[in-house]
Design an enzyme around this catalytic site. Structure first.
Site, short mmCIF file in Angstrom:
data_model
loop_
_atom_site.label_atom_id
_atom_site.label_comp_id
_atom_site.label_asym_id
_atom_site.label_seq_id
_atom_site.Cartn_x
_atom_site.Cartn_y
_atom_site.Cartn_z
CG HIS A 186 -66.12 -15.93 -19.69
ND1 HIS A 186 -65.59 -14.80 -19.10
CD2 HIS A 186 -67.44 -15.80 -19.61
CE1 HIS A 186 -66.57 -14.03 -18.68
NE2 HIS A 186 -67.70 -14.61 -18.97
NE ARG A 293 -60.35 -23.81 -18.05
CZ ARG A 293 -59.53 -24.19 -19.05
NH1 ARG A 293 -60.03 -24.56 -20.21
NH2 ARG A 293 -58.23 -24.18 -18.88
NE ARG A 329 -61.70 -26.09 -12.99
CZ ARG A 329 -60.80 -25.36 -13.62
NH1 ARG A 329 -59.52 -25.71 -13.60
NH2 ARG A 329 -61.15 -24.29 -14.31
CG ASN A 436 -53.30 -23.24 -18.26
OD1 ASN A 436 -52.45 -23.72 -18.99
ND2 ASN A 436 -54.59 -23.31 -18.52
CG ASP A 437 -54.01 -21.29 -12.18
OD1 ASP A 437 -53.83 -20.07 -12.14
OD2 ASP A 437 -55.11 -21.80 -12.47
NE ARG A 447 -54.53 -18.70 -16.24
CZ ARG A 447 -55.19 -19.79 -16.06
NH1 ARG A 447 -55.20 -20.37 -14.89
NH2 ARG A 447 -55.86 -20.36 -17.05
CB CYS A 481 -56.48 -30.44 -17.70
SG CYS A 481 -56.41 -29.68 -16.07
C1 PEP Z 1 -54.72 -24.79 -15.27
O1 PEP Z 1 -54.52 -23.97 -14.37
O2 PEP Z 1 -53.81 -25.32 -15.94
C2 PEP Z 1 -56.10 -25.20 -15.60
C3 PEP Z 1 -56.34 -26.14 -16.48
O3 PEP Z 1 -57.10 -24.51 -15.00
P1 PEP Z 1 -57.65 -23.09 -15.55
O4 PEP Z 1 -56.90 -22.75 -16.80
O5 PEP Z 1 -59.09 -23.24 -15.76
O6 PEP Z 1 -57.32 -22.20 -14.39
MG MG Z 2 -56.13 -23.48 -13.04
#
Ligand code: PEP
Ligand code: MG
Length: 544
Positions: A186, A293, A329, A436-437, A447, A481
């Site tokens: 992080h 986050r 979130r 991202n996910d 990931r 996002c």
């Molecule tokens: C994502 O998954 O795109 C996201 C914004 O959440 P995080 O990166 O915190 O998992």
């Molecule tokens: Mg995510």
């Protein structure tokens, strides 16, 4: 001696030249014994650092009281009491006077010992104070090493750092080099978000760099150069100047609207997990926060975070956002964000939180309490079904007891959610696409280890398109996002697909706003439609 390269892994891009500020020489310091004659002065330095930390915390607490945030101020004041704890003072005194530890090492060791004792207590509220004590120790040790809050102006070198440390200490740093740490840590996310070049995993050898020594940090290639050659220094200086000018331009244009050439308005928000990121994002013209986050604040926790502890963090982070959008979130634990107390858990995000109803209640209460002065939105992570959104709404309404509800949105970041986007949209006030996910899950990538995230793969883009249509059919806004929102290739396609809001790392806000001003919405729409049509049904990884 010529140039020497210490290799690690790139964690945040950018190249920087500056003097090393060695924050945490733990290995070297452990070996160093202070001479008897110097020990009284060293002890005084340790005590001065604790006093300085107490003053800093008092300022934070009084700011909170002035803002009417008495509960949060109470918590900070508990930390002030810990700083003044005679037991801590006695432990520091013993370590310096009897064992000859340096002030910084003594502060680290003494607070770590108290933290371990606290962590073993059965009462989870008290056990949580362990993290606070560790944080105090880090803060005091930094002060003892001559590092004042926010005034590191060189290349910060340390063993490891937490995200709060990066946010606070490295705010003005030119770069960060760590002996340990990982790219997904992080601290690295915060460094990327703040635009601070960072290299991690260099190994203990990096702690041998002398304080004040001139170094070049190459965050692109993951290398720290000692005795850098003149050409390397010149290139690093030029790159730092380019970034400085880009930021200056972003700040100067912060009042210009995020609007395409043909007048289509978008909302640019920021992703954040610290006060520093919020402040930076606002300076660059962000309209608010699109993704807070919260889980990143509690990754070291030994239990679900208590309401009061969450309220303290939220109070600090939301303070600069009065009157603006703040999208908080719910805790997205699991996967690479699993705190010690959840080790072995297989669920993730909202599924995990719904299995712990008291924790959900505590977080919702903290958010509602801390969010009174902002345009509050609550965002649910890793949604897979409309039932999960309904469950959160139900828990929320019990807390609100008739008061008006903040908006509740669902993250669309699993293939299940994207396929069921129409039904999820019907029970949500907004949607936020986590590319991202989503990308990793749709394409079956890992990931933590994959080097690229081809969001422009047609399979991912089709799901994004479907989600945007579902949101608009339900009359609600849709945000992206994930990191694709600030990707030069993906962002115009997302805009063309009709996404209403982009939420990006704080350091990227100005640039993304500038890109929007360079786009023609009608052309982007046509391009995106044509692009989707052009993709074969099972196209993989094709880029524009
Ligand atoms: C994502 O998954 O795109 C996201 C914004 O959440 P995080 O990166 O915190 O998992
Ligand atoms: Mg995510």
């Amino acid at each position: 001696m010529g140039e020497r390269a210490l290799r690690g892994v790139s964690a945040a891009p950018g190249v920087a030249f500056g003097r090393a500020v060695v924050l945490d020489r733990s290995a070297a310091l452990d070996a160093k014994v202070i001479a008897h004659s110097d020990r009284p002065a060293e002890l005084e330095r340790a005590r001065d650092s604790l006093r300085l930390v107490a003053t800093e915390l008092e300022q934070i607490a009084s700011g909170l009281r002035d803002a009417g945030r008495h509960e949060e101020a109470d918590i900070i004041e508990t930390s002030i009491m810990m700083v003044g704890d005679p037991g801590l003072d006695a432990a520091v005194e013993g370590l310096v006077m009897q064992s000859g530890r340096t002030a910084a090492t003594a502060l680290h060791e003494a607070t770590e010992e108290s933290a371990q004792q606290l962590a073993q207590l059965a009462d989870p509220v008290l056990a949580e104070r362990a993290d606070d004590v560790r944080s105090l120790g880090r803060r005091a040790a930094a002060r003892a090493s001559g590092v004042r809050a926010g005034v590191v102006s060189g290349i910060l070198i340390a063993g490891t750092l937490g995200p709060a440390d990066v946010a606070e200490i490295a705010m003005n740093a030119k770069g960060v080099a760590l002996a340990g740490g990982g790219v997904t840590a992080h601290a690295a996310i915060v460094a990327r978000s703040l635009g601070v070049p960072m290299v991690v995993g260099i190994g203990a050898g990096v702690l041998d760099v002398e304080d004040g020594e001139e170094v070049v940090l190459d965050g692109e290639r993951g290398v720290l150069f000692r005795q850098p050659e003149p050409a390397r220094v010149a290139a690093a200086r030029a790159e730092a100047e380019r970034r400085r000018l880009a930021r200056q331009h972003a700040v100067a244009s912060r009042l210009e609207p995020a609007q395409t050439k043909d007048g289509h308005r978008l909302r640019v928000l920021a992703n954040a997990a610290s006060v520093a990121e919020v402040v930076e994002a606002l300076e660059q013209g962000a309209e608010g926060v699109g993704l807070l986050r919260t889980e990143l604040l509690f990754l070291d926790s030994q239990a679900w975070p208590a309401q009061a502890q969450q309220a303290t963090f939220l109070g600090l982070i939301l303070a600069p956002l009065t009157g603006r959008v703040a999208t908080i979130r719910l805790l997205d634990f699991g996967g690479d964000k699993t705190p010690p107390f959840l080790r072995g858990a297989t669920s993730r995000g909202i599924e995990l939180l719904l299995e712990a109803p008291e924790a959900l209640k505590a977080q919702l209460a903290a958010i509602v309490g801390a969010g009174a002065e902002v345009k509050l939105r609550i965002l649910i992570p890793m949604v897979t079904s409309p039932a999960q959104v309904r469950a959160v709404r139900q828990a929320l309404s019990a807390i609100l007891a008739g008061r008006p509800s903040p908006e509740v949105g669902a993250m669309i970041e699993t293939p299940e959610a994207a396929r069921d986007a129409s039904e999820i949209a019907k029970v949500s006030d907004f949607l936020s696409i986590g590319t991202n996910d989503l990308t990793q899950l749709v394409l079956g990538l890992d990931r933590e280890h994959s080097k690229s995230a081809p969001v422009t793969d047609a399979r991912v883009m089709r799901l994004i398109d479907k989600t945007v249509r579902a949101a608009h059919a339900a009359g609600i806004v849709v945000d992206v996002c994930g990191e694709s929102a600030s990707d030069a290739v993906a962002m115009p396609i997302l805009v063309g697909l009709g996404v209403d809001e982009l939420s990006v790392a704080a350091a990227r806000v100005g640039e993304v706003r500038q890109w929007i001003r360079g786009l023609d919405f009608a052309a982007s729409r046509a391009d995106s439609e044509r692009w989707l049509l052009d993709q074969p049904a099972d196209a993989a990884g094709k880029r524009l």
